[in-house]
Each structure stands twice: as C-alpha cells, then as structure tokens.
Design an enzyme around this catalytic site. Structure first.
Site, PDB file in Angstrom:
ATOM      1  N   LYS A   1       0.876  -1.183   0.000  1.00  0.00           N
ATOM      2  CA  LYS A   1       0.000   0.000   0.000  1.00  0.00           C
ATOM      3  C   LYS A   1       0.903   1.219   0.000  1.00  0.00           C
ATOM      4  CE  LYS A   1      -4.495   1.039   0.481  1.00  0.00           C
ATOM      5  NZ  LYS A   1      -5.653   0.317  -0.073  1.00  0.00           N
TER       6      LYS A   1
ATOM      7  N   VAL B   1     -18.058   3.628  -3.587  1.00  0.00           N
ATOM      8  CA  VAL B   1     -18.544   2.250  -3.429  1.00  0.00           C
ATOM      9  C   VAL B   1     -19.963   2.251  -2.858  1.00  0.00           C
ATOM     10  CG1 VAL B   1     -18.190   0.014  -2.326  1.00  0.00           C
ATOM     11  CG2 VAL B   1     -16.213   1.368  -3.020  1.00  0.00           C
TER      12      VAL B   1
ATOM     13  N   GLY C   1     -21.812   5.706   4.708  1.00  0.00           N
ATOM     14  CA  GLY C   1     -20.891   6.249   3.714  1.00  0.00           C
ATOM     15  C   GLY C   1     -21.341   5.892   2.312  1.00  0.00           C
ATOM     16  N   VAL C   2     -21.822   6.897   1.578  1.00  0.00           N
ATOM     17  CA  VAL C   2     -22.302   6.627   0.213  1.00  0.00           C
ATOM     18  C   VAL C   2     -21.439   7.384  -0.800  1.00  0.00           C
ATOM     19  CG1 VAL C   2     -24.635   5.878   0.742  1.00  0.00           C
ATOM     20  CG2 VAL C   2     -24.164   8.323   0.593  1.00  0.00           C
ATOM     21  N   GLY C   3     -20.136   7.102  -0.732  1.00  0.00           N
ATOM     22  CA  GLY C   3     -19.197   7.653  -1.716  1.00  0.00           C
ATOM     23  C   GLY C   3     -19.196   6.761  -2.940  1.00  0.00           C
TER      24      GLY C   3
HETATM   25  P1  NAD Z   1     -15.185   7.581  -0.942  1.00  0.00           P
HETATM   26  O1  NAD Z   1     -14.256   8.581  -0.358  1.00  0.00           O
HETATM   27  O2  NAD Z   1     -15.704   7.793  -2.323  1.00  0.00           O
HETATM   28  O3  NAD Z   1     -16.469   7.398  -0.003  1.00  0.00           O
HETATM   29  C1  NAD Z   1     -16.421   7.435   1.373  1.00  0.00           C
HETATM   30  C2  NAD Z   1     -17.689   8.163   1.840  1.00  0.00           C
HETATM   31  O4  NAD Z   1     -17.799   8.039   3.251  1.00  0.00           O
HETATM   32  C3  NAD Z   1     -17.697   9.650   1.517  1.00  0.00           C
HETATM   33  O5  NAD Z   1     -18.891   9.997   0.858  1.00  0.00           O
HETATM   34  C4  NAD Z   1     -17.578  10.323   2.881  1.00  0.00           C
HETATM   35  O6  NAD Z   1     -18.244  11.574   2.946  1.00  0.00           O
HETATM   36  C5  NAD Z   1     -18.235   9.286   3.776  1.00  0.00           C
HETATM   37  N1  NAD Z   1     -17.872   9.321   5.194  1.00  0.00           N
HETATM   38  C6  NAD Z   1     -16.680   9.590   5.779  1.00  0.00           C
HETATM   39  N2  NAD Z   1     -16.764   9.471   7.119  1.00  0.00           N
HETATM   40  C7  NAD Z   1     -18.039   9.117   7.401  1.00  0.00           C
HETATM   41  C8  NAD Z   1     -18.752   8.835   8.601  1.00  0.00           C
HETATM   42  N3  NAD Z   1     -18.162   8.902   9.800  1.00  0.00           N
HETATM   43  N4  NAD Z   1     -20.058   8.494   8.512  1.00  0.00           N
HETATM   44  C9  NAD Z   1     -20.679   8.436   7.308  1.00  0.00           C
HETATM   45  N5  NAD Z   1     -20.051   8.692   6.142  1.00  0.00           N
HETATM   46  C10 NAD Z   1     -18.754   9.021   6.185  1.00  0.00           C
HETATM   47  O7  NAD Z   1     -14.426   6.182  -0.826  1.00  0.00           O
HETATM   48  P2  NAD Z   1     -14.806   4.799  -1.526  1.00  0.00           P
HETATM   49  O8  NAD Z   1     -13.921   4.594  -2.703  1.00  0.00           O
HETATM   50  O9  NAD Z   1     -16.271   4.699  -1.696  1.00  0.00           O
HETATM   51  O10 NAD Z   1     -14.303   3.764  -0.422  1.00  0.00           O
HETATM   52  C11 NAD Z   1     -15.005   3.581   0.785  1.00  0.00           C
HETATM   53  C12 NAD Z   1     -14.239   2.613   1.666  1.00  0.00           C
HETATM   54  O11 NAD Z   1     -14.097   1.358   0.983  1.00  0.00           O
HETATM   55  C13 NAD Z   1     -12.806   3.054   2.002  1.00  0.00           C
HETATM   56  O12 NAD Z   1     -12.490   2.606   3.295  1.00  0.00           O
HETATM   57  C14 NAD Z   1     -11.952   2.315   0.992  1.00  0.00           C
HETATM   58  O13 NAD Z   1     -10.644   2.088   1.465  1.00  0.00           O
HETATM   59  C15 NAD Z   1     -12.726   1.025   0.875  1.00  0.00           C
HETATM   60  N6  NAD Z   1     -12.519   0.310  -0.383  1.00  0.00           N
HETATM   61  C16 NAD Z   1     -12.808   0.933  -1.560  1.00  0.00           C
HETATM   62  C17 NAD Z   1     -12.643   0.244  -2.744  1.00  0.00           C
HETATM   63  C18 NAD Z   1     -12.991   0.870  -4.069  1.00  0.00           C
HETATM   64  O14 NAD Z   1     -13.135   0.140  -5.062  1.00  0.00           O
HETATM   65  N7  NAD Z   1     -13.163   2.184  -4.150  1.00  0.00           N
HETATM   66  C19 NAD Z   1     -12.178  -1.086  -2.737  1.00  0.00           C
HETATM   67  C20 NAD Z   1     -11.922  -1.706  -1.504  1.00  0.00           C
HETATM   68  C21 NAD Z   1     -12.089  -0.985  -0.332  1.00  0.00           C
END
Ligand code: NAD
Length: 360
Positions: free
Chosen positions: A80, A184, A180-182
């Site tokens: 990482k 993923v 968390g609705v980013g």
């Molecule tokens: P992202 O940054 O797009 O989404 C994260 C979301 O969580 C954001 O909308 C943020 O505002 C919200 N958030 C932050 N703190 C919060 C809280 N306390 N309560 C509620 N919402 C909160 O990230 P992502 O790419 O969607 O990834 C999400 C998680 O999944 C991360 O931990 C990442 O490491 C993990 N992950 C992602 C992938 C991928 O394909 N993107 C793959 C494996 C693991």
C-alpha cells in the site's frame, strides 16, 4: 516504540519513504509481502495529522492487502502507499510523475492503483513514468474506476452471508444500512435497491446522501444513528475503525458486510461482535471485487471475464464462514487462517525454478 517493534509492522519486507520538494510529494510505500506475487495495493492521499499516523495507516493497510489477495486466490502479495496531503489541493502533474518514478524504482515489487483520495485519472499520469500501475481509464486499456466492481463483490458476499444465516441467498426484502455513500457505497445502494432491499443511508457529506434520497427514495439517518439502525445487514463503506469498543455495544444489525478497509479498530473487536450474536464478514474478504478487477488488467482486461472473477467473492466468503463454524473461531480469525494457509502452501512453490529468466 520504533518502527520494527510496532504492532502494525507485522513482518513487512520493505518500507520506502519518498519525497519531491518541488511538488511537495511526501509518500510512504509499504511492501508487506511478495510471497505470492508483486505487492499490489492502492495509493491513499490523505491529510494525516502526523507522519506516525501515516506510517501506521500504510502498514496496517498493506498487511490487509496481503490477506485480501491470498483469500481471493490471486497471485499477488500485499502493499500500500500513502501520500500525505490534501487530495483536493495538492495534486499536480509533477507530483504524480515524481511518484511514478519512485514506484518504477521498485521494479515491479510494488504495483499501485487508486484508493481514497485518488482516482483513475491520477493513475493515467502515473502511467507516464511507470508500467507498475493498474486501474487506468478504460480508453487507455485499463479497467477504470474499481468501485462498481467492489460493490458487485459486496453483493456476492451479502448473498453468501444470507445463505449462511438464513438458508437462502435472496436479498429481496432485507433491510440494509449503509454508512458512507461515496464511490462504493452509492453504487452498492443502487444495486441493493435493484434487488429489492429496503435501504437506510448516512454520510457526513450531506449532498451525497441527498442525491440518493431524491433519486431512489431511500431513507437517510444521521451519521451517529446509522450504526444503531435495526437491520439485517450493516455495510460500513466510509473509513476504517467504524467497529470499535464504543460502537460495537450499540450495533443493532444481524450481520456486517461493508467495503471499508480495517473496519475493526482492534483485533479484539471481532470477538466482541461475535459475542453479541452478530456475524462479521471480514472486510478483506468481502471488499476484494475492486482488487480482482484491476488484477485482470495484468492479463489484458475483459469485462465479462472480470465479472466472472469478481463473483468468486461469493464462494470465498462462504468458505471463510464455514471454516469459522467448523473450527470454532471468529470469521476474522478464519479468514486470516485461510490466507496464511494459502501463503504457506503456494508461497514456497517458487522453490521449483521454472526457467533461468524467471524472476518469481
Ligand atoms: P469515498 O471517499 O468515495 O467514499 C467514502 C464516503 O464516506 C464519503 O462519501 C464520505 O463523505 C463518507 N464518510 C466519511 N466518514 C463518514 C462517517 N463517519 N459516517 C458516514 N459517512 C462518512 O471512498 P470509496 O472509494 O467509496 O471507499 C469507501 C471505503 O471502501 C474506504 O475505506 C476504501 O478504502 C474502501 N474500499 C474501496 C474500494 C474501491 O473500489 N473504491 C475497494 C476496496 C475498499
């Protein structure tokens, strides 16, 4: 405590510190294991308060990648990288190209991809300096944003959990709370609504949640409430550490299946969750869809083959849950055992040399 004695060091092979004063780049690349293949893991761009925080995070994340690749059955090790900075203001072409050159100096022992704070367009710039980067945009021959693949894997894992707990993998009618609705989380919510789930969401960034409420009619709750929602499945999809000594006693779900890496703040939280009668499907097993998707780039990306590979998350999750049941340990421990067993059995296959120019 020094680095080598820290819990998070956990047998790392190599840690590289890189800097470029011109662009302000400060990066730490952690190679945890190359026993099964090159150490693949994304680049996290985050404004860490201290260098110690950054180091601890990258070490914990790299180890999780070793386990994730091993359980997913990939020929990859775990690594990482983190870049210390604000992803909204500190990115530049110079920074990415300097970073790409540092990665290239590792000669393929570390392969990067996107993570929190980085995206596939950043990967495209890194590609100008090194071929050891995956997840570049589709027109560049890559697999693009891995988030839909991660969400697809999560659905597979939820079906495996449903089959294990309730005797059938149909998710229709199940109540799922998504924290968390980013990238993923939002994709997951769409898929859950499509298969007939009742979905409750929360996000610290209100517009992200409001968009889904308006479009899909899902219910929104406060970020402090989402962990307490009475539901079948809780999906932590924000940052790590959501499951800790303060939150576990408040959980009101039957199972936990989410994308966030390192959801457990401490190892003992797995036992506390089990004691509460909640099934925790380990993050590094269920969130492997994105990793499996980018891995496909190494042999020439084809979407149908990638989807077929991602759907193996179902079988991988079932195997871990069944191992836990059979051996009387938590699913978290069972997943670590499955991973380490594969590393032991396959990792030393390289004792058989294949040919003179075989570097592995
Ligand atoms: P992202 O940054 O797009 O989404 C994260 C979301 O969580 C954001 O909308 C943020 O505002 C919200 N958030 C932050 N703190 C919060 C809280 N306390 N309560 C509620 N919402 C909160 O990230 P992502 O790419 O969607 O990834 C999400 C998680 O999944 C991360 O931990 C990442 O490491 C993990 N992950 C992602 C992938 C991928 O394909 N993107 C793959 C494996 C693991």
């Amino acid at each position: 405590m020094g680095v080598f004695d820290a819990d998070s060091f956990a047998g790392h092979e190599e840690i590289v510190f890189g800097a470029d004063p011109v662009s302000g780049l400060r990066t730490i690349i952690a190679i945890h294991s190359t026993a099964l293949g090159p150490a693949l893991g994304g680049t996290r761009f985050f404004p860490y308060d201290t260098e110690d925080d950054a180091l601890d995070d990258v070490l914990r994340l790299a180890r999780a990648m070793t386990l994730k690749s091993a359980v997913a059955g990939l020929d990859l090790g775990g690594g990482k990288a983190v870049i210390i900075g604000d992803s909204r203001t500190d990115k530049s072409e110079r920074l990415w190209r300097a970073y790409g050159r540092i990665i290239d100096s590792l000669q393929g022992r570390y392969i990067t991809a996107e993570d929190v704070g980085t995206n596939h367009f950043d990967m495209e710039v890194i590609r100008r300096e090194t071929r050891w980067v995956l997840g570049v945009p589709e027109p560049e021959g890559g697999s693009g944003d891995p988030s839909p693949a991660t969400a697809r894997g999560l659905i597979n894992a939820m079906r495996a959990v449903a089959e294990h707990l309730w005797g059938g993998g149909d998710l229709a009618g199940r109540r799922v709370a998504v924290q968390g609705v980013g990238k993923v989380g939002s994709n997951l919510v769409r898929r859950l609504v499509d298969v007939g789930c009742e979905v409750v969401i929360a996000d610290v960034y209100a517009p992200a949640a409001e968009l889904l409420v308006d479009e899909l009619g899902v219910k929104q709750v406060g970020v402090d409430e989402v962990l307490e929602v009475d539901c079948d499945i809780l999906a932590p999809c924000s940052l790590g550490g959501a499951l800790n000594a303060a939150t576990v006693p408040r959980l009101a779900c039957r199972a936990i299946v989410g994308s966030a890496n390192n959801q457990l703040a401490a190892d003992e939280d797995a036992a506390a969750i089990a004691t509460r009668g909640i099934l925790y499907a380990p993050d590094f097993v269920v969130n492997a869809g994105g990793l499996i998707n980018v891995y496909e780039e190494l042999r020439g990306y084809e979407v149908e083959r990638a989807r077929h590979a991602i759907d193996k998350v179902f079988a991988n999750t079932k195997r871990v849950l069944e191992t836990a049941q059979r051996t009387g340990v938590t699913p978290q421990q069972a997943a670590v055992d499955v991973a380490q067993d594969r590393i032991r059995k396959i990792g030393n296959l390289r004792l058989f040399r294949r040919s003179g120019d075989d570097r592995n």
